[in-house]
Design an enzyme around this catalytic site. Structure first.
Site, PDB file in Angstrom:
ATOM      1  N   GLY A   1      47.838  22.019  82.131  1.00 17.68           N
ATOM      2  CA  GLY A   1      45.902  20.838  81.876  1.00 17.68           C
ATOM      3  C   GLY A   1      46.783  19.756  82.162  1.00 17.68           C
ATOM      4  O   GLY A   1      46.762  19.490  83.089  1.00 17.68           O
TER       5      GLY A   1
ATOM      6  N   CYS B   1      35.111  30.842  77.740  1.00 14.50           N
ATOM      7  CA  CYS B   1      34.858  28.865  77.410  1.00 14.50           C
ATOM      8  C   CYS B   1      34.232  28.599  76.065  1.00 14.50           C
ATOM      9  O   CYS B   1      33.209  29.281  75.857  1.00 14.50           O
ATOM     10  CB  CYS B   1      33.499  28.881  79.117  1.00 14.50           C
ATOM     11  SG  CYS B   1      33.390  27.231  79.060  1.00 14.50           S
TER      12      CYS B   1
ATOM     13  N   ASN C   1      37.163  33.830  83.729  1.00 19.56           N
ATOM     14  CA  ASN C   1      36.649  33.401  82.644  1.00 19.56           C
ATOM     15  C   ASN C   1      36.015  33.699  81.689  1.00 19.56           C
ATOM     16  O   ASN C   1      34.755  33.425  81.995  1.00 19.56           O
ATOM     17  CB  ASN C   1      36.620  31.385  82.805  1.00 19.56           C
ATOM     18  CG  ASN C   1      36.427  30.437  81.352  1.00 19.56           C
ATOM     19  OD1 ASN C   1      36.852  30.653  80.471  1.00 19.56           O
ATOM     20  ND2 ASN C   1      36.609  29.889  81.644  1.00 19.56           N
TER      21      ASN C   1
ATOM     22  N   ILE D   1      46.153  30.312  76.878  1.00 22.59           N
ATOM     23  CA  ILE D   1      45.415  30.382  76.101  1.00 22.59           C
ATOM     24  C   ILE D   1      44.375  30.149  76.520  1.00 22.59           C
ATOM     25  O   ILE D   1      44.472  28.629  77.513  1.00 22.59           O
ATOM     26  CB  ILE D   1      45.616  30.294  74.750  1.00 22.59           C
ATOM     27  CG1 ILE D   1      45.994  29.000  74.611  1.00 22.59           C
ATOM     28  CG2 ILE D   1      45.927  31.444  73.671  1.00 22.59           C
ATOM     29  CD1 ILE D   1      46.204  28.597  73.132  1.00 22.59           C
TER      30      ILE D   1
ATOM     31  N   VAL E   1      32.516  19.401  78.648  1.00 26.88           N
ATOM     32  CA  VAL E   1      32.196  19.052  79.591  1.00 26.88           C
ATOM     33  C   VAL E   1      31.197  20.135  80.149  1.00 26.88           C
ATOM     34  O   VAL E   1      30.090  19.991  80.496  1.00 26.88           O
ATOM     35  CB  VAL E   1      32.902  19.804  81.250  1.00 26.88           C
ATOM     36  CG1 VAL E   1      32.699  19.670  82.169  1.00 26.88           C
ATOM     37  CG2 VAL E   1      34.196  18.605  80.531  1.00 26.88           C
ATOM     38  N   GLY E   2      30.699  21.453  79.407  1.00 29.20           N
ATOM     39  CA  GLY E   2      29.877  22.624  79.416  1.00 29.20           C
ATOM     40  C   GLY E   2      29.619  22.824  80.531  1.00 29.20           C
ATOM     41  O   GLY E   2      28.713  22.925  81.443  1.00 29.20           O
TER      42      GLY E   2
END
Lengths: 301, 264
Positions: free
Chosen positions: A262, A129, A126, A188, A71-72
């Site tokens: 998730g 990423c 985070n 993770i 998704v960036g």
């Protein structure tokens, strides 16, 4: 009814199931399937200092038992979050982990300073990423400890650091986060992966590679959670490919105090709710009165 | 007692009550699902889970029968997911989240409209033709005559149907923009609706803009959640602040053609 309450990060989690960052936005969409208060907690979409549009073109593709995702870090930026999303989330009667992402220390600290002025209860840092350019802090012990310490010095809020699996020494990395002052580690994040369309000779994702997630990564995640839990004294939030109560219980036995669910929610929008109910049922069936008895209860050979 | 909260989305398992093979790789499934048929509008989609696949597959709803409590989906076998979907049969149940997304804007039934479908973008136009009846002009484009679908159905609703094939093996040789331009030249239309491949949608958007006719397009993109949480199904939209990345599942799949950034 077993007692599913877990106390970590200075808060009571009514059950050990948290929705993980990146699949759940700011809760507004899945709230149309179930009330957020059913969850132990939720981690927000990774939020950056400024609004980000994210990666170009195709951002998702399926792989055997998993998927690749890039998704960036599309998100509206921390100011928008603080003004429009956080106040809404704070009414939901569940623990909100504000997931924070940045590409350098200064950006992290600016976000943390802004959050420090709010009632955001918990920060999930985070540092892993897989879809930002440049090397994430989470790939070395020294940078993990440095960024954790820098953030620790700026915030009194409970802090969990989300670790990268793209390392050879997860136990050492977890220790570095602990040494830097983390109150917990989350792991993770997605594993870096790739898929190629042989007809066009192009990678499926416009970003070429992406984060590999889903049931396929569960055994890797479980091993890393087990190693990290053995290496540190702070709580571990287990993440990676959890799609059933059995997976969640394995994570807890490996040493996770809570689990984050998730992309299982893409297949089954009620996945986290079913996992919570089935953990409860399993505990009843197996005479477990308190979920805390199971944390780290694996008996390794 | 706690107030019962109405949830906007539902997921359920519904029986398949009809199956047809419409052309080489194109299948139609009729599904009995009151919850979906009672809410769905043309242009919306359903998100289908299949055993052994981590992602649901978004498929547009091609027709809605509120009296029979059914919807119909039509899809082409393109990958492993649609292959497995094509192996489901009457009597099997199917795992669906829906109806999702925003449908086409429906004007009064007396308005004159053009419906354009390209290839596997044709099916959503069946529900639209059923709504507008003979006020609809339906243009369908296909690669060749082996791919042509749904023409008998369109003819039941309206006498105004046009088929184009790229190789001329059926109907007009050429693209859907040829009959579209002829129609717009001749008379006024209140709206053009289009669904199909991006190059076709872009060409339709250009023609309708030239004739100053409103146009809605239905976009396609690989999806994750299907409800706007995961942000993977991007579509570039022009806004007053510049280009914004919107999401096909929640902001679309239907967009105003003038808002879509077609370049890149």
């Amino acid at each position: 009814m077993a007692d599913l309450n877990v106390n970590i990060l200075g808060h009571d989690f009514k059950n050990p199931v948290i929705m993980s960052s990146g699949v759940f936005g700011y809760g507004r969409e899945y709230e149309e399937f179930f009330p957020l208060e059913a969850l132990g907690g939720m981690a927000t979409k990774g939020t950056t200092l400024h609004k980000r549009n994210g990666s170009e073109g195709k951002r998702i593709t399926e792989t055997p038992s998993g998927l690749l995702f890039s998704v960036g870090l599309q998100n509206p930026g921390i100011d928008y979050y603080i003004e429009n999303e956080l106040p809404n989330l704070l009414t939901k009667n569940t623990n909100i982990l504000t997931n924070v992402a940045a590409s350098d220390k200064e950006e992290y600290l600016q976000i943390i300073d802004k959050l420090e002025q709010t009632d955001a209860p918990i920060i999930e840092l985070n540092i892993s990423c897989p879809n930002l350019s440049g090397e994430p802090y989470g790939v070395s012990c020294s940078s993990t400890e440095m960024i954790t310490r820098a953030v620790r010095e700026r915030t009194k809020k409970p802090l969990t650091v989300k670790l990268s699996p793209n390392v050879g020494n997860i136990g050492e990395i977890a220790k570095a986060a602990e040494a830097g002052g983390a109150d917990a580690v989350s792991l993770i994040n997605a594993i870096s992966g790739m898929k190629i369309d042989i007809n066009t000779r192009r990678p499926f994702l416009r970003n070429n590679h992406g984060g590999f997630s889903g049931a396929a990564i569960f055994p890797i995640a479980l091993r890393m959670v087990w190693e990290a839990a053995n290496a540190v004294d702070i709580p571990v939030l287990g993440i990676g490919g959890i799609s059933s109560s059995e997976d969640a219980l394995q994570m807890i036995m490996a040493g996770a105090s809570c689990v984050e669910v998730g992309c299982a929610i893409f297949k089954d929008p009620y996945a986290p709710i079913k996992i919570i109910n089935e953990i409860d049922q399993w505990c009843d069936d197996h005479g477990v009165k308190d979920i805390n008895e199971l944390i780290g209860a694996v008996e390794p050979w | 007692m706690k107030e019962r909260i109405e949830m906007k989305y539902t997921q359920g398992f519904y029986p398949i009550i009809g199956k047809e093979n419409l052309s080489r790789d194109i299948f139609s499934l009729t599904i009995c699902c009151h919850e979906i048929s009672s809410l769905a509008v043309p242009g919306q989609f359903v998100h289908i889970a299949l055993p052994g696949h981590s992602l649901r597959r978004p498929i547009s709803i091609s027709s809605i029968d509120r009296e029979a409590h059914t919807i119909r989906i039509i899809f082409a076998v393109k990958g492993t997911g649609t292959k497995d979907l094509s192996c489901l049969n009457v009597g099997n149940t199917i795992d669906i989240v829906g109806p999702l997304g925003n449908g086409f804007t429906l004007l009064g039934k007396d308005k004159k409209v053009i419906l354009i479908g390209g290839g596997i973008g044709t099916p959503p136009m069946a529900a639209m033709a059923s709504y507008y009846g003979e006020n609809a002009h339906v243009i369908s484009g296909f690669r060749d005559k082996t791919m042509v679908i749904l023409q008998d159905e369109f003819k039941r609703y309206t006498p105004n149907t046009y088929v184009c094939t790229e190789d001329g093996s059926e109907g007009i040789k050429g693209f859907v923009t040829m009959p579209l331009e002829e129609l717009l030249k001749k008379e006024h239309f209140d709206m053009v609706y289009a669904c199909g491949p991006i190059p076709m949608l872009k060409a339709v958007a250009q023609v309708t803009e030239r004739y100053d006719t409103p146009c809605e397009v239905s976009m396609e993109q690989h999806m994750g959640c299907g409800i706007g949480a995961c942000l993977v199904c991007t579509c570039k939209i022009k806004t007053e602040h510049g280009i914004d990345f919107r999401h096909v599942c929640k902001n679309g799949p239907v967009f105003d053609a003038r808002e879509v950034e077609w370049n890149g």
